[in-house]
Design an enzyme around this catalytic site. Structure first.
Site, PDB file in Angstrom:
ATOM      1  N   HIS A 174      -3.825  11.625   0.343  1.00  0.00           N
ATOM      2  CA  HIS A 174      -4.809  11.964  -0.681  1.00  0.00           C
ATOM      3  C   HIS A 174      -5.353  13.378  -0.448  1.00  0.00           C
ATOM      4  CE1 HIS A 174      -8.307  10.848  -3.385  1.00  0.00           C
ATOM      5  NE2 HIS A 174      -8.780  11.891  -2.753  1.00  0.00           N
ATOM      6  N   GLU A 175      -5.761  13.641   0.793  1.00  0.00           N
ATOM      7  CA  GLU A 175      -6.352  14.954   1.076  1.00  0.00           C
ATOM      8  C   GLU A 175      -5.320  16.066   0.957  1.00  0.00           C
ATOM      9  OE1 GLU A 175      -9.406  15.443   1.073  1.00  0.00           O
ATOM     10  OE2 GLU A 175      -9.957  13.327   1.196  1.00  0.00           O
TER      11      GLU A 175
HETATM   12 ZN    ZN Z   1     -10.294  13.196  -3.184  1.00  0.00          ZN
END
Ligand code: ZN
Ligand code: ADP
Ligand code: MG
Length: 612
Positions: free
Chosen positions: A428-429
């Site tokens: 996600h990051e």
């Molecule tokens: Zn995020």
């Protein structure tokens, strides 16, 4: 005095001590002074001296005779003797040519002596004692606890606030505007001579923590005048039913102390717009406000009383407060810009011990949108961290960590997160970071971490602008939205499922997209029409729609369109760079925190090199 029993004892002690002092003086000091020059002799000696012609001057009393002789070297020396029934004395004195009269030498009278040595000192000490005990009683509250109408206003007079403009970093425009007021307080005559009236009041307006209170104190410190400070909420809360009386008192005291500064903090609590809202009308507050208006009109601006007030809700103030002759000058105190933040960091860093090579500019760049109070907090957090780690000076790393503490809270070191979840968070990051890096005009990635924080963030990607931006183009805003959607896009692309981790991204992206359409005129179908109005811009900026339901529906549709197309774009970017996405995510998963440089290095390495 009588009703003050507890004060009696010290005063009795006081008299007792005085008595002893007077007695000591009388028995040792005064006699030697007074008697040094007076010698008592017998009447016969006196007569012999007169016959010898030695006596030069005689003064005769009912009881005694004082005389001076020729042969005493000390011309001040006086002899005394008891007066005898000697009718021929005057004859004989006359014959020998002595000057004589019937006056009592002052020093010699026992009555005078008694008065000067006993009564007068006692009186002086008694008077002093009275004065002392009276001022003591006054300081203890005067006993008038229930004096209605005349409020016992808790008004702070700080003769010296101890703050000067040096303590306020940045805020140059605000300082410039206030310098004139300082000059006026220094030298009101200059302004009077030309006939100018300075503004009676200046209103400091800005978001919380930007240094409004600090600035007001600095003005007082610079002008070296008394500083009456009171906060609006005190008027309302602490002095129920006496608000108006308190305002009257405040101004009375101020005028006595002129030139001086009266500072009303959080003036919005008493200065709110008066409304004719029937039953719920707040009489108390209105009376206080009316009294304030009256007082501001009433006092003579030439005297040198300047009223400063601070608020972060200027739009809620009553219009009457803002008209000329009252708070006619408005001093904006905005959030600090990049140089301002750097200066504030440096001012506060003076109080702590730091390493020599601290890069304040880097910290300032990472804290866009932070207020002065936030920055002061960051410096302090850094110092606390240094102590926690057993060091005596603050390093750059302390400052960097404390920026994150202030933004996202402390690290949750012992939070248990499963490997599977960690993996999702890492992708996600990296999704955010990769999308940001692959678009032009977006801020460089500074740091990526998957260490959870107390604020609830499970990880985050920090982007730091190279320099302060004042304008945002439509492209930049769209890129930002695309970056926000990058996290979710990565989850979908890699795991084929989506999580709740994107909730904050969704909120931010939607807010931006909405603002573009309703306030920034960046949508083709609405153009430059304002569809929202913002109330209290300094406190979060709540927006309220100002359009028909039909338009509102169309806005929603446009917002959705913007976000969906941004998501598509982000998904496409990640798809095209899926190898890098895997590689970077693995790396992050291993290291938990990576810097922008590490990120860029891996991103820019050619795949060929890696295979070697
Ligand atoms: Zn995020
Ligand atoms: P406000 O009244 O605007 O809410 P304050 O004046 O109370 O803010 O500021 C809070 C604290 O933040 C100050 O005591 C000071 O430590 C710090 N601060 C704020 N602005 C500045 C500034 N421009 N320079 C230095 N310190 C600042
Ligand atoms: Mg304040």
């Amino acid at each position: 005095m009588k009703e003050k029993k507890q004060n009696k004892k010290p005063i009795m002690y006081y008299y007792f001590v005085t008595l002893i002092i007077v007695m000591l003086l009388n028995s040792y000091v005064f006699p030697s002074i007074l008697n040094r020059k007076i010698t008592e002799v017998d009447y016969g000696t006196f007569l012999t001296e007169v016959e010898k012609g030695n006596v030069t001057k005689v003064e005769i009393d009912d009881n005694q005779i004082a005389f001076k002789t020729k042969d005493t070297e000390d011309k001040e020396k006086i002899y005394i003797t008891g007066a005898m029934n000697d009718p021929g004395l005057t004859e004989r004195l006359h014959e020998s040519g002595v000057s004589f009269s019937r006056v009592i030498p002052k020093e010699a009278s026992p009555i005078t002596r008694f008065i000067t040595t006993w009564i007068i000192p006692m009186l002086i000490f008694a008077m002093l004692g009275q004065l002392l005990s009276r001022s003591l009683a006054k300081r203890m509250g005067g006993g008038n606890a229930l004096s209605f109408g005349k409020s016992n206003a808790k008004i702070y007079v700080e003769a010296q606030t101890g703050k000067t403009f040096k303590d306020v970093a940045g805020q140059d425009e605000a300082k410039e505007a206030l310098t004139e007021i300082v000059d006026f307080l220094h030298n009101p005559k200059k302004y009077e001579a030309i006939g100018a009236t300075l503004p009676k009041g200046a209103l400091l307006v800005g978001p919380p923590g930007t240094g409004k209170t600090l600035l007001a104190k600095a003005v007082a410190g610079e002008a070296k005048v008394p500083f009456f400070s009171i906060s609006g909420s005190e008027f309302v809360e602490m002095f129920v039913g006496m608000g108006a009386a308190k305002v009257r008192d405040l101004f009375k005291q101020a005028q006595e102390k002129a030139p001086c500064i009266v500072f009303i903090d959080e003036i919005d609590t008493i200065g709110k717009k008066r409304d004719n809202g029937g039953i719920s009308g707040n009489d108390e507050r209105e009376q206080t406000l009316n009294q304030l208006l009256t007082e501001m009109d009433g006092f003579d601006g030439k005297k040198g009383v300047v009223i400063l007030a601070a608020t972060n809700r200027p739009e809620s103030l009553d219009k009457a407060l803002l008209r000329p002759g009252r708070f006619d000058r408005r001093v904006p105190v905005e959030l600090p810009d990049l140089p301002g933040r750097e200066a504030i960091l440096k001012v506060h860093a003076k109080n702590i011990k730091t390493a020599d090579d601290i890069d304040y500019n880097a910290i300032a760049r990472a804290t866009s949108g932070a207020s002065g109070a936030d920055l002061a907090n960051i410096i302090n957090e850094a110092a606390l961290r240094a102590v926690r780690l057993g060091r005596t000076i603050v390093y750059q790393s302390d400052l960097e960590e404390s920026v994150e503490v202030v933004i996202a809270g402390y690290q949750r070191k012992n939070a248990v997160i499963s490997e599977k979840e960690k993996k999702i968070i890492a992708y996600h990051e990296i999704g955010h970071a990769l999308v940001a890096a692959k678009q032009s005009d977006s801020a460089p990635v500074h740091k990526i971490t998957i260490i959870p924080r107390t604020s609830g963030a499970l990880g985050y990607t920090m982007q730091v602008e190279e320099e302060e931006r004042f304008l945002l183009s439509k492209e930049m805003l769209l890129n930002k939205i695309t970056t926000y959607t990058g996290g979710r896009a990565a989850e979908a692309l890699i795991f084929n499922s989506i999580t709740s981790g994107a909730s904050n991204d969704i909120e931010q992206a939607t807010k931006l997209a909405r603002a573009m359409i309703t306030r920034l005129g960046m949508s083709s179908s609405f153009g430059m029409t304002a569809l929202e109005t913002v109330s209290n811009q300094y406190l979060g900026g709540d927006a309220s729609l100002a359009c028909s339901p039909e338009t509102s529906r169309r806005i929603d549709e446009e917002v959705m369109a913007i976000i969906n197309s941004s998501y598509e774009k982000a998904y496409k970017i990640l798809e095209d760079n899926i190898h890098k996405l895997h590689e970077l995510s693995e790396y992050l998963l291993q290291k938990e925190t990576i810097t922008g440089e590490e990120f860029m290095q891996i991103l820019n390495e050619s795949p060929l090199q890696l295979e070697e």
